[in-house]
Design a protein around this motif. Structure first.
Motif, PDB file in Angstrom:
ATOM      1  N   ASN A 110       0.737  -0.689   0.291  1.00 20.55           N
ATOM      2  CA  ASN A 110      -0.136  -0.032  -0.440  1.00 20.55           C
ATOM      3  C   ASN A 110       1.194   1.396  -0.281  1.00 20.55           C
ATOM      4  OD1 ASN A 110      -2.283  -1.685   0.197  1.00 20.55           O
ATOM      5  ND2 ASN A 110      -2.556  -1.700   2.051  1.00 20.55           N
ATOM      6  N   LEU A 111       1.957   1.125  -0.336  1.00 21.16           N
ATOM      7  CA  LEU A 111       2.641   2.206  -0.318  1.00 21.16           C
ATOM      8  C   LEU A 111       2.986   2.294  -1.325  1.00 21.16           C
ATOM      9  CD1 LEU A 111       5.285   0.922   2.775  1.00 21.16           C
ATOM     10  CD2 LEU A 111       3.028   2.646   3.025  1.00 21.16           C
ATOM     11  N   SER A 112       3.423   4.366  -0.877  1.00 16.07           N
ATOM     12  CA  SER A 112       3.915   4.742  -2.570  1.00 16.07           C
ATOM     13  C   SER A 112       5.536   4.298  -2.731  1.00 16.07           C
ATOM     14  CB  SER A 112       4.243   6.466  -3.131  1.00 16.07           C
ATOM     15  OG  SER A 112       4.492   7.112  -1.354  1.00 16.07           O
ATOM     16  N   ALA A 113       6.564   4.766  -3.733  1.00 21.30           N
ATOM     17  CA  ALA A 113       7.716   4.444  -3.792  1.00 21.30           C
ATOM     18  C   ALA A 113       8.660   5.457  -2.096  1.00 21.30           C
ATOM     19  CB  ALA A 113       8.127   5.132  -5.112  1.00 21.30           C
ATOM     20  N   GLY A 114       7.973   6.960  -2.456  1.00 19.29           N
ATOM     21  CA  GLY A 114       9.031   7.104  -1.371  1.00 19.29           C
ATOM     22  C   GLY A 114       8.891   6.965   0.062  1.00 19.29           C
ATOM     23  N   HIS A 115       7.798   6.205   0.742  1.00 21.71           N
ATOM     24  CA  HIS A 115       7.316   5.286   1.367  1.00 21.71           C
ATOM     25  C   HIS A 115       8.123   4.669   1.351  1.00 21.71           C
ATOM     26  CE1 HIS A 115       3.841   8.606   1.567  1.00 21.71           C
ATOM     27  NE2 HIS A 115       4.138   8.807   2.522  1.00 21.71           N
ATOM     28  N   ARG A 116       8.550   4.281   0.710  1.00 24.12           N
ATOM     29  CA  ARG A 116       9.420   2.942   0.778  1.00 24.12           C
ATOM     30  C   ARG A 116      10.438   2.970   1.035  1.00 24.12           C
ATOM     31  NH1 ARG A 116       7.020  -0.948  -4.507  1.00 24.12           N
ATOM     32  NH2 ARG A 116       4.569  -1.258  -3.055  1.00 24.12           N
ATOM     33  N   GLY A 117      10.979   3.566   0.471  1.00 20.02           N
ATOM     34  CA  GLY A 117      12.336   4.028  -0.041  1.00 20.02           C
ATOM     35  C   GLY A 117      12.953   4.952   1.775  1.00 20.02           C
ATOM     36  N   PHE A 118      11.902   5.229   2.303  1.00 20.11           N
ATOM     37  CA  PHE A 118      12.158   6.076   3.941  1.00 20.11           C
ATOM     38  C   PHE A 118      11.632   4.642   4.853  1.00 20.11           C
ATOM     39  CE2 PHE A 118      10.254   7.285   7.862  1.00 20.11           C
ATOM     40  CZ  PHE A 118      10.907   8.743   8.245  1.00 20.11           C
ATOM     41  N   ARG A 119      11.087   4.032   4.720  1.00 20.42           N
ATOM     42  CA  ARG A 119      11.091   2.801   5.460  1.00 20.42           C
ATOM     43  C   ARG A 119      12.535   2.141   5.235  1.00 20.42           C
ATOM     44  NH1 ARG A 119       6.240   3.709   5.860  1.00 20.42           N
ATOM     45  NH2 ARG A 119       4.700   3.321   7.003  1.00 20.42           N
ATOM     46  N   VAL A 120      12.545   1.864   4.074  1.00 19.67           N
ATOM     47  CA  VAL A 120      14.324   0.789   3.906  1.00 19.67           C
ATOM     48  C   VAL A 120      15.070   1.790   4.841  1.00 19.67           C
ATOM     49  CG1 VAL A 120      15.331   0.314   2.592  1.00 19.67           C
ATOM     50  CG2 VAL A 120      13.444  -0.429   2.199  1.00 19.67           C
ATOM     51  N   VAL A 121      15.650   3.160   3.768  1.00 23.64           N
ATOM     52  CA  VAL A 121      16.288   3.456   5.185  1.00 23.64           C
ATOM     53  C   VAL A 121      16.704   3.916   6.454  1.00 23.64           C
ATOM     54  CG1 VAL A 121      17.424   6.020   5.190  1.00 23.64           C
ATOM     55  CG2 VAL A 121      16.981   5.427   2.756  1.00 23.64           C
ATOM     56  N   SER A 122      15.149   4.129   6.649  1.00 25.53           N
ATOM     57  CA  SER A 122      14.950   4.546   8.313  1.00 25.53           C
ATOM     58  C   SER A 122      15.149   2.715   8.810  1.00 25.53           C
ATOM     59  CB  SER A 122      13.477   4.501   9.183  1.00 25.53           C
ATOM     60  OG  SER A 122      12.914   3.662   8.393  1.00 25.53           O
ATOM     61  N   ILE A 123      15.034   1.917   8.564  1.00 28.05           N
ATOM     62  CA  ILE A 123      15.452   0.701   8.831  1.00 28.05           C
ATOM     63  C   ILE A 123      17.171  -0.035   9.049  1.00 28.05           C
ATOM     64  CG2 ILE A 123      15.565  -1.899   8.587  1.00 28.05           C
ATOM     65  CD1 ILE A 123      12.510  -1.656   8.166  1.00 28.05           C
ATOM     66  N   ALA A 124      17.707   0.629   7.748  1.00 29.56           N
ATOM     67  CA  ALA A 124      19.256   0.727   7.402  1.00 29.56           C
ATOM     68  C   ALA A 124      20.187   1.764   8.462  1.00 29.56           C
ATOM     69  CB  ALA A 124      19.583   1.039   5.595  1.00 29.56           C
ATOM     70  N   VAL A 125      19.504   2.712   8.712  1.00 29.86           N
ATOM     71  CA  VAL A 125      19.742   3.728   9.899  1.00 29.86           C
ATOM     72  C   VAL A 125      19.636   3.189  11.267  1.00 29.86           C
ATOM     73  CG1 VAL A 125      19.629   6.103  11.068  1.00 29.86           C
ATOM     74  CG2 VAL A 125      19.184   5.511   8.409  1.00 29.86           C
ATOM     75  N   VAL A 126      18.699   2.253  11.740  1.00 29.33           N
ATOM     76  CA  VAL A 126      18.942   1.439  12.866  1.00 29.33           C
ATOM     77  C   VAL A 126      19.674   0.223  13.574  1.00 29.33           C
ATOM     78  CG1 VAL A 126      17.629   0.391  14.445  1.00 29.33           C
ATOM     79  CG2 VAL A 126      16.285   2.324  13.431  1.00 29.33           C
ATOM     80  N   LEU A 127      19.528  -0.526  11.940  1.00 30.45           N
ATOM     81  CA  LEU A 127      20.509  -1.287  11.666  1.00 30.45           C
ATOM     82  C   LEU A 127      22.137  -0.508  12.086  1.00 30.45           C
ATOM     83  CD1 LEU A 127      19.431  -4.111   9.518  1.00 30.45           C
ATOM     84  CD2 LEU A 127      18.955  -4.324  12.065  1.00 30.45           C
ATOM     85  N   ALA A 128      22.543   0.550  11.201  1.00 28.25           N
ATOM     86  CA  ALA A 128      23.917   0.987  11.260  1.00 28.25           C
ATOM     87  C   ALA A 128      24.172   1.458  12.675  1.00 28.25           C
ATOM     88  CB  ALA A 128      23.843   2.027  10.457  1.00 28.25           C
ATOM     89  N   PHE A 129      23.127   1.615  13.637  1.00 31.79           N
ATOM     90  CA  PHE A 129      23.401   2.150  15.072  1.00 31.79           C
ATOM     91  C   PHE A 129      24.191   0.960  15.732  1.00 31.79           C
ATOM     92  CE2 PHE A 129      22.133   7.302  13.553  1.00 31.79           C
ATOM     93  CZ  PHE A 129      23.017   7.281  14.087  1.00 31.79           C
ATOM     94  N   ALA A 130      22.853   0.084  15.571  1.00 34.92           N
ATOM     95  CA  ALA A 130      22.972  -0.987  16.126  1.00 34.92           C
ATOM     96  C   ALA A 130      24.538  -1.620  15.830  1.00 34.92           C
ATOM     97  CB  ALA A 130      22.553  -1.836  15.676  1.00 34.92           C
ATOM     98  N   ALA A 131      25.835  -1.659  14.214  1.00 36.45           N
ATOM     99  CA  ALA A 131      26.560  -2.017  14.297  1.00 36.45           C
ATOM    100  C   ALA A 131      27.707  -1.218  14.936  1.00 36.45           C
ATOM    101  CB  ALA A 131      26.681  -2.135  12.968  1.00 36.45           C
ATOM    102  N   TYR A 132      27.484  -0.413  14.870  1.00 36.93           N
ATOM    103  CA  TYR A 132      28.426   0.578  15.563  1.00 36.93           C
ATOM    104  C   TYR A 132      28.177   0.651  17.441  1.00 36.93           C
ATOM    105  CZ  TYR A 132      30.211   5.468  16.843  1.00 36.93           C
ATOM    106  OH  TYR A 132      31.188   6.339  17.616  1.00 36.93           O
ATOM    107  N   SER A 133      26.794   0.594  17.990  1.00 37.82           N
ATOM    108  CA  SER A 133      27.094   0.658  19.342  1.00 37.82           C
ATOM    109  C   SER A 133      28.276  -0.956  19.094  1.00 37.82           C
ATOM    110  CB  SER A 133      25.900   0.650  19.843  1.00 37.82           C
ATOM    111  OG  SER A 133      25.713  -0.275  21.546  1.00 37.82           O
ATOM    112  N   VAL A 134      27.937  -2.337  18.607  1.00 35.70           N
ATOM    113  CA  VAL A 134      28.858  -3.305  19.110  1.00 35.70           C
ATOM    114  C   VAL A 134      30.101  -3.362  18.907  1.00 35.70           C
ATOM    115  CG1 VAL A 134      28.828  -5.765  17.844  1.00 35.70           C
ATOM    116  CG2 VAL A 134      26.486  -4.878  18.463  1.00 35.70           C
ATOM    117  N   ILE A 135      30.490  -1.878  18.070  1.00 36.00           N
ATOM    118  CA  ILE A 135      31.713  -2.117  17.756  1.00 36.00           C
ATOM    119  C   ILE A 135      32.489  -1.603  18.596  1.00 36.00           C
ATOM    120  CG2 ILE A 135      33.552  -0.964  15.999  1.00 36.00           C
ATOM    121  CD1 ILE A 135      31.757  -1.539  14.175  1.00 36.00           C
ATOM    122  N   GLN A 136      31.934  -0.398  19.044  1.00 34.08           N
ATOM    123  CA  GLN A 136      32.301   0.697  20.732  1.00 34.08           C
ATOM    124  C   GLN A 136      32.269  -0.027  20.895  1.00 34.08           C
ATOM    125  OE1 GLN A 136      33.616   3.325  20.022  1.00 34.08           O
ATOM    126  NE2 GLN A 136      33.453   3.272  17.637  1.00 34.08           N
ATOM    127  N   GLY A 137      30.689  -1.177  21.962  1.00 37.91           N
ATOM    128  CA  GLY A 137      31.588  -1.903  23.306  1.00 37.91           C
ATOM    129  C   GLY A 137      32.221  -2.056  23.170  1.00 37.91           C
TER     130      GLY A 137
END
Length: 137
Positions: A110-137
């Motif tokens: 049900n999402l438009s292309a813009g909303h799909r892109g936002f969902r993908v980018v937000s999940i990627a940012v959260v996963l990047a912060f999780a990886a950064y947290s593991v590397i720093q910790g």
């Protein structure tokens, strides 16, 4: 024996309580269901169909909660991840990414292309912060 006065449906019990509500009555504050007669996506793949069927109970539970509750839960996961650095913070971020991925998967058709892109980018940012947290910790 004293005679009872008034209509029988309007009398209160000895304790002063109201009679129980009828089972078919819904609370006034309950949100109506979305339009449509099914949760399933038409012509969906077997994976999507099984995930939608399995998610229906959880989605109905979330729908009946006040609108702010899921937002506060997600915000709480993010706050816990930021306060608890290292692997434990990454675990909370991973749970948050998993929930966001689940919701994105269910809403994808049900999402438009813009909303799909936002969902993908937000999940990627959260996963990047999780990886950064593991590397720093």
């Amino acid at each position: 024996m004293a005679k009872k006065s008034g209509h029988p449906n309007r009398r209160r019990s000895a304790a002063g309580h109201r009679p129980p509500a009828t089972p078919n009555r819904t609370p006034a504050r309950e949100r109506p269901l979305p339009a449509g007669d099914t949760f399933a996506t038409p012509d969906a793949s077997p994976l999507r169909r099984s995930l939608e069927r399995g998610s229906a109970v959880v989605l109905m539970f979330l729908h009946r909660l006040p609108r702010w509750v899921p937002f506060v839960l997600m915000l709480g996961l993010l706050a816990a991840a930021l306060l608890l650095q290292g692997v434990l913070g990454a675990v909370f971020l991973g749970i948050l990414a998993l929930l966001l991925s689940w919701l994105a998967f269910l809403s994808w058709p049900n999402l438009s292309a813009g909303h799909r892109g936002f969902r993908v980018v937000s999940i990627a940012v959260v996963l990047a912060f999780a990886a950064y947290s593991v590397i720093q910790g």
